[in-house]
Design a protein around this motif. Structure first.
Motif, short mmCIF file in Angstrom:
data_model
loop_
_atom_site.label_atom_id
_atom_site.label_comp_id
_atom_site.label_asym_id
_atom_site.label_seq_id
_atom_site.Cartn_x
_atom_site.Cartn_y
_atom_site.Cartn_z
N UNK A 297 0.67 -1.29 0.00
CA UNK A 297 0.04 0.01 -0.03
C UNK A 297 0.82 1.23 0.15
N UNK A 298 0.46 2.19 0.73
CA UNK A 298 1.02 3.53 0.96
C UNK A 298 1.36 3.87 2.21
N UNK A 299 2.51 4.27 2.58
CA UNK A 299 2.56 4.77 4.01
C UNK A 299 3.30 3.48 4.80
N UNK A 300 3.65 3.87 6.07
CA UNK A 300 4.03 2.89 6.84
C UNK A 300 2.73 2.38 7.68
N UNK A 301 2.47 0.85 7.72
CA UNK A 301 1.45 0.07 8.13
C UNK A 301 0.97 0.26 9.64
N UNK A 302 1.94 -0.02 10.35
CA UNK A 302 1.98 0.11 11.81
C UNK A 302 1.57 1.65 12.22
N UNK A 303 2.24 2.74 11.60
CA UNK A 303 1.60 4.04 11.96
C UNK A 303 0.37 4.26 11.64
N UNK A 304 -0.15 3.93 10.32
CA UNK A 304 -1.41 3.89 9.73
C UNK A 304 -2.61 3.36 10.74
N UNK A 305 -2.02 2.18 11.42
CA UNK A 305 -3.10 1.61 12.34
C UNK A 305 -3.18 2.50 13.45
N UNK A 306 -2.40 3.04 14.00
CA UNK A 306 -2.24 3.77 15.27
C UNK A 306 -2.94 5.05 14.85
N UNK A 307 -2.75 5.74 13.73
CA UNK A 307 -3.37 6.77 13.36
C UNK A 307 -4.99 6.50 13.17
N UNK A 308 -5.28 5.65 12.24
CA UNK A 308 -6.63 5.38 12.45
C UNK A 308 -7.56 5.07 13.61
N UNK A 309 -6.63 4.56 14.68
CA UNK A 309 -7.42 4.56 15.79
C UNK A 309 -7.74 5.96 16.69
N UNK A 310 -6.74 6.86 16.41
CA UNK A 310 -6.86 8.10 16.98
C UNK A 310 -7.95 8.96 16.26
N UNK A 311 -8.07 8.87 14.79
CA UNK A 311 -8.84 9.74 14.26
C UNK A 311 -10.31 9.04 14.43
N UNK A 312 -10.31 7.89 14.72
CA UNK A 312 -11.87 7.25 14.99
C UNK A 312 -12.49 7.81 16.21
N UNK A 313 -11.59 8.44 17.14
CA UNK A 313 -12.04 9.07 18.38
C UNK A 313 -12.71 10.55 17.90
N UNK A 314 -12.51 11.21 16.97
CA UNK A 314 -12.95 12.42 16.79
C UNK A 314 -14.44 12.56 16.56
N UNK A 315 -15.07 11.54 15.93
CA UNK A 315 -16.49 11.78 16.10
C UNK A 315 -17.27 11.85 17.70
N UNK A 316 -16.60 10.96 18.51
CA UNK A 316 -16.94 10.84 19.80
C UNK A 316 -16.82 12.02 20.42
N UNK A 317 -15.46 12.59 20.38
CA UNK A 317 -15.01 14.09 20.80
C UNK A 317 -16.22 15.06 20.69
N UNK A 318 -16.49 15.35 19.06
CA UNK A 318 -17.51 16.09 18.75
C UNK A 318 -18.80 16.17 19.41
N UNK A 319 -19.18 14.60 19.57
CA UNK A 319 -20.69 14.29 20.19
C UNK A 319 -20.68 14.86 21.65
N UNK A 320 -19.44 14.70 22.32
CA UNK A 320 -19.44 15.22 23.81
C UNK A 320 -19.28 16.57 23.87
N UNK A 321 -18.89 17.30 22.85
CA UNK A 321 -18.84 18.85 22.82
C UNK A 321 -20.17 19.40 22.60
N UNK A 322 -20.93 18.85 21.84
CA UNK A 322 -22.32 19.36 21.36
C UNK A 322 -23.30 19.03 22.38
N UNK A 323 -22.94 17.84 23.23
CA UNK A 323 -23.87 17.28 24.24
C UNK A 323 -23.68 18.30 25.59
N UNK A 324 -22.58 18.88 25.76
CA UNK A 324 -22.17 19.67 26.90
C UNK A 324 -22.20 21.17 26.62
N UNK A 325 -22.89 21.36 25.25
CA UNK A 325 -22.77 22.96 24.53
C UNK A 325 -23.42 23.89 25.72
N UNK A 326 -22.37 25.05 25.78
CA UNK A 326 -22.96 26.03 26.53
C UNK A 326 -22.60 27.33 25.82
#
Length: 429
Positions: free
Chosen positions: A178-207
């Motif tokens: 593929x493209x890129x370093x596989x181990x790094x991309x696996x860690x990267x995908x796990x970090x990026x996968x949290x973004x929707x949850x963080x955005x959801x928490x921000x809107x749930x506690x919106x002030x």
């Protein structure tokens, strides 16, 4: 930019590689949501919120640890095995010789790293499961994991080990096909996968009264991202000239190039070392807080209170990261070897004598460059503590380590895509 993206997908080979990488990362994300039997996810999440080390390790598991999934350790044991092999190369002459053998030696070291990953995974999975069992039901809460018989413990360890080996294989497939370093991309995908949850928490506690705070946080985040990109790409170029050599009827050399010394030579490894050192005394102290010996219990409580002090924790964390940055740079960067290789190829640094003087010059320059990188990593490490102290909003924080990984992976992948475009006579980004 959109035109470049269109050009990428017009190239059949490049398009196939991107689909291949995305498909394998989807498989990983599916596995990260399949928990092992007998897990109370709500109790598990509460336990993670009270333990900073587990939250940090969850980054390198790609989010699988917080779900206690089949790939709960992610590629963490593989990264640990790689670090161990790098450190062993300093004290074991045979491994040091393998490093000098080029591609063949690198393949052997990779094979040893894979073999070392298996027992490390089994040990880490057993330790983590035992930690959950002993922490279950404390304070009258529900058990995190139940029904763990000796047979189910063995099968769970085997399953988790197989999951880590499978991820290691996926990572190598991505790197190879593929493209890129596989181990790094696996860690990267796990970090990026949290973004929707963080955005959801921000809107749930919106002030709405906190809008100025949100805007200030956004401005700080943009500045931090720009700083991470700037330092990650920063390097000191050492000019190297090659003398002219005549072989037969042909003349070789007579060219000038440069030797790049990166500002952040150590990556995120110093942060990993520092976190391990920082949280080990606290974990040991928590084991002795209920000791029957009064002085031992009191000493454990005092030690726990000291490490709960944010000022003490932040300052010590910063100092350890700076120290380990110098240590790991010394492990991975050998100025003597580089000076010898440059001399063998007929090269020299203008104004510096080849050999020992060149090695001393490179060592002096690297120490100065590393100072900037070490301070940068220290700031990145304590960034969450500073942001929480300034904004006082629990769901707003900048994970410095995760941000550093994301930026590094994106830059590395973009460079590989750009090289693919260049080979096909397209302009780079």
């Amino acid at each position: 930019m959109f035109e470049k993206i269109t050009q990428i997908f017009k190239i059949k080979d490049l398009r196939r590689k991107i689909y291949y990488v995305v498909g394998l990362l989807i498989v990983f994300r599916i596995l990260a949501h399949i928990p092992i039997p007998g897990v109370d996810l709500q109790a598990l999440r509460r336990f993670f919120q009270s333990n900073e080390l587990l939250g940090f390790l969850d980054i390198f598991s790609g989010g699988g640890l917080s779900n206690l999934s089949l790939v709960m350790l992610g590629v963490g044991p593989y990264i640990t095995a790689s670090i161990i092999m790098q450190l062993l190369a300093m004290v074991v002459p045979a491994i040091e010789e393998l490093q000098k053998e080029g591609e063949r030696g690198r393949q052997k070291i990779n094979q040893y790293t894979r073999l070392l990953t298996v027992p490390l995974t089994m040990l880490q999975s057993y330790s983590f499961l035992m930690l959950l069992v002993r922490s279950s039901g404390k304070g009258g809460g529900p058990a995190i994991i139940s029904g763990l018989t000796p047979f189910s413990l063995i099968t769970t360890i085997i399953s988790v080990t197989a999951g880590t080996v499978f991820l290691m294989w996926i990572g190598e497939l991505i790197t190879e096909k593929g493209i890129g370093n596989g181990i790094s991309l696996i860690i990267f995908s796990g970090i990026v996968a949290r973004i929707p949850t963080i955005i959801k928490q921000i809107f749930a506690l919106w002030d709405s009264a906190q809008i100025p705070t949100y805007l200030a946080f956004l401005a700080v985040a943009i500045v931090v991202i720009a700083g991470v990109v700037f330092v990650t790409e920063g390097q000191r170029n050492i000019p190297v000239s090659f003398a002219k050599r005549i072989r037969g009827h042909k003349m070789y050399g007579g060219t000038s190039t440069y030797l790049p010394l990166r500002v952040n030579q150590a990556g995120v490894i110093p942060i990993i070392f520092a976190v391990s050192i920082m949280l080990f005394p606290n974990m040991i102290a928590q084991l002795f807080t209920a000791a029957k010996t009064p002085w031992l219990a009191q000493a454990a409580q005092n030690l726990t209170m000291i490490f709960q002090n944010q000022w003490f924790y932040g300052v010590l964390y910063f100092v350890l990261v700076v120290a380990f940055t110098y240590f790991y740079t010394a492990v991975t960067f050998n100025p003597q070897t580089i000076a010898e290789n440059v001399q063998k190829q007929g090269g020299f640094v203008p104004g510096i004598r080849p050999g020992k003087n060149t090695a001393q010059y490179l060592h002096r320059i690297m120490n100065r460059v590393t100072l900037a990188g070490a301070i940068f990593l220290g700031i990145i490490a304590v960034l969450p503590i500073v942001v929480q102290g300034v904004f006082h909003i629990a769901n707003l924080t900048i994970g410095g380590t995760g941000l550093l990984i994301v930026v590094s992976v994106v830059l590395e992948t973009m460079k590989q895509v750009e090289s693919q475009l260049t080979m096909r006579e397209y302009e780079g980004f």
